[in-house]
Design a protein around this motif. Structure first.
Motif, PDB file in Angstrom:
ATOM      1  N   GLY A 135       0.809  -1.218   0.000  1.00 29.73           N
ATOM      2  CA  GLY A 135       0.000   0.000   0.000  1.00 29.73           C
ATOM      3  C   GLY A 135       0.836   1.258   0.000  1.00 29.73           C
ATOM      4  N   TYR A 136       1.906   1.265   0.797  1.00 30.21           N
ATOM      5  CA  TYR A 136       2.763   2.454   0.845  1.00 30.21           C
ATOM      6  C   TYR A 136       3.499   2.660  -0.472  1.00 30.21           C
ATOM      7  N   ALA A 137       3.840   1.570  -1.145  1.00 26.46           N
ATOM      8  CA  ALA A 137       4.559   1.699  -2.414  1.00 26.46           C
ATOM      9  C   ALA A 137       3.641   2.152  -3.542  1.00 26.46           C
ATOM     10  N   LEU A 138       2.413   1.657  -3.558  1.00 30.90           N
ATOM     11  CA  LEU A 138       1.573   1.818  -4.745  1.00 30.90           C
ATOM     12  C   LEU A 138       0.254   2.545  -4.534  1.00 30.90           C
ATOM     13  N   HIS A 139      -0.240   2.686  -3.308  1.00 24.92           N
ATOM     14  CA  HIS A 139      -1.620   3.112  -3.127  1.00 24.92           C
ATOM     15  C   HIS A 139      -1.824   4.321  -2.211  1.00 24.92           C
ATOM     16  N   GLU A 140      -1.320   4.261  -0.988  1.00 27.17           N
ATOM     17  CA  GLU A 140      -1.783   5.169   0.062  1.00 27.17           C
ATOM     18  C   GLU A 140      -1.283   6.601  -0.119  1.00 27.17           C
ATOM     19  N   ASP A 141      -2.230   7.524  -0.081  1.00 31.66           N
ATOM     20  CA  ASP A 141      -1.904   8.943  -0.247  1.00 31.66           C
ATOM     21  C   ASP A 141      -3.100   9.766   0.217  1.00 31.66           C
ATOM     22  N   ALA A 142      -2.999  10.312   1.416  1.00 29.47           N
ATOM     23  CA  ALA A 142      -4.042  11.214   1.911  1.00 29.47           C
ATOM     24  C   ALA A 142      -3.769  12.595   1.312  1.00 29.47           C
ATOM     25  N   VAL A 143      -4.558  12.967   0.333  1.00 33.09           N
ATOM     26  CA  VAL A 143      -4.297  14.178  -0.455  1.00 33.09           C
ATOM     27  C   VAL A 143      -4.860  15.392   0.265  1.00 33.09           C
ATOM     28  N   LEU A 144      -3.988  16.327   0.582  1.00 32.30           N
ATOM     29  CA  LEU A 144      -4.388  17.521   1.324  1.00 32.30           C
ATOM     30  C   LEU A 144      -4.710  18.655   0.361  1.00 32.30           C
ATOM     31  N   ASP A 145      -5.908  19.201   0.487  1.00 34.92           N
ATOM     32  CA  ASP A 145      -6.322  20.357  -0.312  1.00 34.92           C
ATOM     33  C   ASP A 145      -5.592  21.585   0.229  1.00 34.92           C
ATOM     34  N   GLN A 146      -4.718  22.166  -0.576  1.00 31.40           N
ATOM     35  CA  GLN A 146      -3.910  23.289  -0.132  1.00 31.40           C
ATOM     36  C   GLN A 146      -4.722  24.562   0.079  1.00 31.40           C
ATOM     37  N   ARG A 147      -5.962  24.568  -0.349  1.00 30.99           N
ATOM     38  CA  ARG A 147      -6.812  25.749  -0.134  1.00 30.99           C
ATOM     39  C   ARG A 147      -7.537  25.693   1.204  1.00 30.99           C
ATOM     40  N   SER A 148      -7.936  24.467   1.606  1.00 29.01           N
ATOM     41  CA  SER A 148      -8.797  24.352   2.791  1.00 29.01           C
ATOM     42  C   SER A 148      -8.160  23.605   3.949  1.00 29.01           C
ATOM     43  N   GLY A 149      -7.040  22.924   3.700  1.00 30.53           N
ATOM     44  CA  GLY A 149      -6.434  22.146   4.769  1.00 30.53           C
ATOM     45  C   GLY A 149      -7.165  20.857   5.070  1.00 30.53           C
ATOM     46  N   SER A 150      -8.020  20.412   4.170  1.00 29.19           N
ATOM     47  CA  SER A 150      -8.776  19.176   4.379  1.00 29.19           C
ATOM     48  C   SER A 150      -8.283  18.091   3.437  1.00 29.19           C
ATOM     49  N   TYR A 151      -8.432  16.854   3.871  1.00 31.95           N
ATOM     50  CA  TYR A 151      -8.149  15.734   2.988  1.00 31.95           C
ATOM     51  C   TYR A 151      -9.310  15.590   2.013  1.00 31.95           C
ATOM     52  N   VAL A 152      -9.009  15.501   0.737  1.00 34.74           N
ATOM     53  CA  VAL A 152     -10.073  15.423  -0.260  1.00 34.74           C
ATOM     54  C   VAL A 152     -10.530  13.986  -0.484  1.00 34.74           C
ATOM     55  N   ASN A 153      -9.754  13.017  -0.039  1.00 33.69           N
ATOM     56  CA  ASN A 153     -10.115  11.608  -0.246  1.00 33.69           C
ATOM     57  C   ASN A 153     -10.294  10.912   1.102  1.00 33.69           C
ATOM     58  N   ARG A 154     -11.181  11.459   1.925  1.00 28.84           N
ATOM     59  CA  ARG A 154     -11.316  10.979   3.291  1.00 28.84           C
ATOM     60  C   ARG A 154     -12.353   9.850   3.449  1.00 28.84           C
ATOM     61  N   ASP A 155     -12.170   8.806   2.681  1.00 29.12           N
ATOM     62  CA  ASP A 155     -12.933   7.574   2.873  1.00 29.12           C
ATOM     63  C   ASP A 155     -12.176   6.448   2.179  1.00 29.12           C
ATOM     64  N   LEU A 156     -12.608   5.213   2.407  1.00 27.48           N
ATOM     65  CA  LEU A 156     -11.886   4.082   1.835  1.00 27.48           C
ATOM     66  C   LEU A 156     -12.255   3.833   0.378  1.00 27.48           C
ATOM     67  N   GLY A 157     -13.153   4.649  -0.170  1.00 22.65           N
ATOM     68  CA  GLY A 157     -13.404   4.599  -1.598  1.00 22.65           C
ATOM     69  C   GLY A 157     -12.321   5.317  -2.379  1.00 22.65           C
ATOM     70  N   GLU A 158     -11.774   6.390  -1.798  1.00 20.63           N
ATOM     71  CA  GLU A 158     -10.785   7.218  -2.492  1.00 20.63           C
ATOM     72  C   GLU A 158      -9.400   7.172  -1.856  1.00 20.63           C
ATOM     73  N   TYR A 159      -9.328   6.824  -0.558  1.00 21.76           N
ATOM     74  CA  TYR A 159      -8.011   6.591   0.051  1.00 21.76           C
ATOM     75  C   TYR A 159      -7.687   5.120  -0.209  1.00 21.76           C
ATOM     76  N   HIS A 160      -6.860   4.882  -1.194  1.00 24.69           N
ATOM     77  CA  HIS A 160      -6.677   3.527  -1.700  1.00 24.69           C
ATOM     78  C   HIS A 160      -5.722   2.710  -0.829  1.00 24.69           C
ATOM     79  N   ILE A 161      -6.149   1.511  -0.513  1.00 24.21           N
ATOM     80  CA  ILE A 161      -5.312   0.543   0.189  1.00 24.21           C
ATOM     81  C   ILE A 161      -5.362  -0.770  -0.596  1.00 24.21           C
ATOM     82  N   PRO A 162      -4.401  -1.660  -0.408  1.00 20.03           N
ATOM     83  CA  PRO A 162      -4.435  -2.925  -1.154  1.00 20.03           C
ATOM     84  C   PRO A 162      -5.673  -3.743  -0.809  1.00 20.03           C
ATOM     85  N   VAL A 163      -6.347  -4.246  -1.821  1.00 15.26           N
ATOM     86  CA  VAL A 163      -7.452  -5.174  -1.628  1.00 15.26           C
ATOM     87  C   VAL A 163      -6.968  -6.561  -2.041  1.00 15.26           C
ATOM     88  N   ASN A 164      -7.847  -7.541  -1.936  1.00 15.26           N
ATOM     89  CA  ASN A 164      -7.422  -8.919  -2.161  1.00 15.26           C
ATOM     90  C   ASN A 164      -6.765  -9.110  -3.531  1.00 15.26           C
TER      91      ASN A 164
END
Length: 737
Positions: free
Chosen positions: A641-670
């Motif tokens: 996941g760290y090599a290929l998937h995980e990235d909490a993307v921070l919106d530089q305008r608002s200081g919020s993560y734009v992908n704050r769920d497991l649909g968009e915060y990608h982790i390895p699946v089966n």
């Protein structure tokens, strides 16, 4: 009662003399049936005595500023709403870091997006959620700081007394200038989150001034005093329970939900459940900092390191002292006369950073082990040979001996099992149709800790051993491991041992974190059993070392007596108390391993498929082969996941993560996870703990992502230095089809 402080090698113990055959065996989890059948109750499953109400947090939609007003008029008249808490001075703003005295309180000032500003309590979860969405908050927003490198000019060194102060030995600059071969490259890792399967949840119920709190809590000795101070009550008034935890990884030391549920239950005179949503967790519970790591390596033409440096920049929320200890795994890893490991911290208006699985090593080893691969190529050396050439005899930073260190064995065994000799060193040389095939490897390293731990063991007249400690099981197998230790020590089968965990009425255990849980709590159980063994030996008129305990019987002096006969009508009880000591300073203690990966990269699309992984690890005594392997596999998957998937993307305008769920915060699946093999090079380390074990849980993630990264380079010739490795980074450098 036996108290032992680790000031010296513990030496042989009754565990080493045990003949029951439980230690090291891959015994099924004793709690497994309860979990797969749904009988096990997690925090959100608990059923208090009173009628349950539900709380839902209202969170800030700005990152910096103040709350001018909170309008609850419309929400308070909605169906099922019981109360809306906005002005309780104990209202927590977010999750604390390890070591915090109390949950950070919301005082009307917003310093990061998603801080908790209010709590709606209603008859159902759905009603509480609907009303929370109807609460209107008026803010006075201010400009925030969200970009780490843009604020690099304000970076500060670690605070005095930091876990990882700057460490410098010799002159790296001079070594680089004089080096026959050198490397100077900067790597980066993004913000990352825990993403535990079970969300943060708590159920609180008051009985007068006494509070019962069910939570998903890793370390009671951190969470219970934190809750007591946050509520302003005596710690003895809190009965805390956490029998099952669905993943922790450092984030569940006692989040804001335990305070929210407690103040809400007290306000309405009924039990209250608070479960934070997945979206809320990204901001109200700390994650891992981004990192920017400058790696410098200097070497002779033969490949001996003359200088190595890992200088890192990390971010942290304003007002928070913790920082990601990036260089923790590198400090003692390779021999080099000149050494430099520094950190500079940039303070921003972002969600605070805290402990995520293997703080430091998980991301620090990504960069270091990729740099070692790059350096080996410059030197014309095999990556394994390069590492072995720089294997130290003693700790190169502190000059003390290693307690045990089997890294070379891990490298050799891993290479043989993986088929490393089939690797073609020239990148892009192996094809299968459209697929480019590559092999990569990396070293794994994780510092080893021991923590204060107490345990009580009671041997009943029925011949049943009952183990009691407030130690927790976050899915690591603690229930099973402690049963194995007690059963081996007392000569009982696994079904004759009952392990009681996650209850603050029990002795103060180590808790789950830092990979110190099994060794610490297991040693406390061993020490308690030592006392019981001594008492059984006295009743057998024998010395403990001359007595054998097996299958519920004591054997000594040509006598074989049922243990329950020796116990009689009154149980035999003992306390084991473990304390860290001078051994952690007299010896360099760490776990090590070798990670291997094979990848296939599509030469047309850039798609990456990890085809297989293999790891060999040195973790001291293996208490349970099955749970140990499971921990290693979990860490290695996280490394993908760290090599290929995980990235909490921070919106530089608002200081919020734009992908704050497991649909968009990608982790390895089966489908992302290949065949994985994990093996162990076992050597009992009695310098590390009485039980001879060292940490496993965090070692598996260390180096795993670097092995995948290095394999992708070997497949394609594309060297990515900013993770995760996405298609836009890989595609431009692919060789012609």
């Amino acid at each position: 009662m036996t108290e032992h402080k680790m000031d010296a090698d513990y030496g042989a113990s009754a565990l080493d003399r045990g003949v029951q055959g439980l230690i090291g065996k891959g015994i099924d989890r004793t709690d497994g049936l309860a979990k797969v059948t749904g009988v096990a109750r997690y925090a959100a499953d608990q059923r208090p005595r009173g009628k349950l109400a539900y709380g839902y947090a209202v969170t800030a939609t700005i990152a910096v500023g103040t709350v001018k007003s909170v309008d609850t008029r419309a929400a308070s008249t909605m169906p099922g709403v019981i109360t809306i808490i906005t002005d309780d001075p104990r209202l927590p703003a977010e999750s604390p870091n390890i070591g915090a005295d109390m949950a950070p309180r919301f005082d009307g000032v917003v310093e990061s997006y998603g801080q908790i500003v209010a709590l709606v309590v209603a008859e159902s979860f759905e009603q509480a959620r609907a009303a929370a969405l109807a609460v209107t908050v008026d803010y006075a927003p201010q400009k925030g700081k969200f970009d780490t490198m843009a604020e690099i000019g304000s970076a500060k060194p670690p605070h005095e007394g930091a876990m990882l102060p700057d460490a410098i030995k010799g002159d790296v600059d001079a070594a680089m200038a004089a080096a026959e071969v050198s490397l100077d490259i900067t790597y980066s890792t993004p913000y990352q989150v825990h993403a535990a399967m079970e969300p943060h949840a708590a159920v609180a119920e008051w009985d007068g001034d006494d509070l019962t709190l069910y939570g998903s809590i890793q370390i009671f000795r951190a969470a219970r005093p934190l809750l007591a101070k946050s509520l302003g009550i005596d710690i003895e008034r809190i009965h805390m329970l956490s029998p099952f935890i669905g993943g922790g990884f450092g984030g569940k030391i006692g989040g804001p939900e335990i305070v929210l549920a407690s103040i809400a239950a007290q306000a309405i005179g009924r039990p209250v459940k608070v479960a934070l949503t997945r979206q809320q967790l990204f901001h109200s519970v700390f994650g891992r900092s981004d990192t920017f790591q400058r790696i410098r390596l200097a070497a002779t033409a033969e490949g001996r390191l003359t200088g190595m440096a890992q200088d890192s920049v990390v971010s942290q929320k304003v007002g928070v002292s913790f920082f990601e200890p990036v260089a923790l795994g590198a400090l003692s890893l390779y021999e080099s006369p000149a050494r430099q490991f520094t950190t500079r911290i940039v303070k921003l208006n972002i969600t605070r950073a805290g402990a995520v699985r293997a703080p430091g090593e998980a991301v620090g080893m990504m960069a270091l082990e990729t740099a070692m691969d790059e350096m080996a190529e410059q030197l014309g050396l095999d990556p394994i040979d390069f590492r072995k050439l720089n294997e130290p005899v003693v700790d190169p930073m502190r000059g003390v001996p290693f307690s045990t260190r089997r890294l070379t064995d891990c490298l050799d065994q891993g290479a043989e099992r993986f088929g490393w000799d089939k690797r073609v060193a020239t990148p892009g040389s192996v094809r299968e149709g459209e697929w480019l095939i590559g092999l990569g490897m990396a070293t794994a390293a994780r510092v080893n800790f021991l923590a204060n731990s107490d345990a009580r063991v009671r041997l009943t007249p029925e011949g049943i051993a009952i183990v009691e400690t407030d130690m927790t099981d976050i899915g690591t197998g603690t229930y099973t491991i402690l049963a194995q230790i007690a059963g081996e020590m007392l000569g009982l089968s696994i079904d004759k041992v009952r392990v009681m965990l996650g209850d603050s009425d029990h002795p103060d255990g180590a808790g789950s974190g830092g990979s110190f849980g099994a060794a610490s709590s297991g040693s406390a159980v061993q020490l308690a059993c030592d006392d019981i063994v001594a008492e059984l030996a006295r009743r057998m008129d024998a010395k403990p070392e001359d007595m054998t305990l097996k299958d519920g019987h004591a054997i000594a002096g040509n006598k074989r007596v049922p243990i329950r006969t020796l116990v009689g009508d009154t149980e035999i009880a003992a306390m084991g108390i473990l304390r860290p000591g001078k051994n952690s300073r007299s010896f360099s203690q760490a776990t090590h391993g070798a990670q291997f990966a094979e990848v296939a990269v599509n030469a047309v699309t850039g798609e990456v498929r990890v085809r297989r992984m293999l790891g060999v690890f040195d973790c001291g005594r293996i208490l349970n082969a099955k749970t140990a392997r499971s921990q290693a596999l979990g860490g290695m998957i996280w490394g993908i996941g760290y090599a290929l998937h995980e990235d909490a993307v921070l919106d530089q305008r608002s200081g919020s993560y734009v992908n704050r769920d497991l649909g968009e915060y990608h982790i390895p699946v089966n489908a992302d996870v290949p065949q994985i093999e994990a093996y162990f090079v076992e050597e009992i380390d009695n310098h590390a703990s009485p039980v001879g074990a060292k940490g496993i849980g965090e070692l598996g993630i260390s180096g795993a992502g670097a092995a995948v990264t290095n394999a992708i380079y070997n497949a394609t010739g594309v060297r990515v230095r900013d993770w995760p490795m996405t298609l836009d980074q890989i595609l431009p450098g692919l060789p012609p089809v």
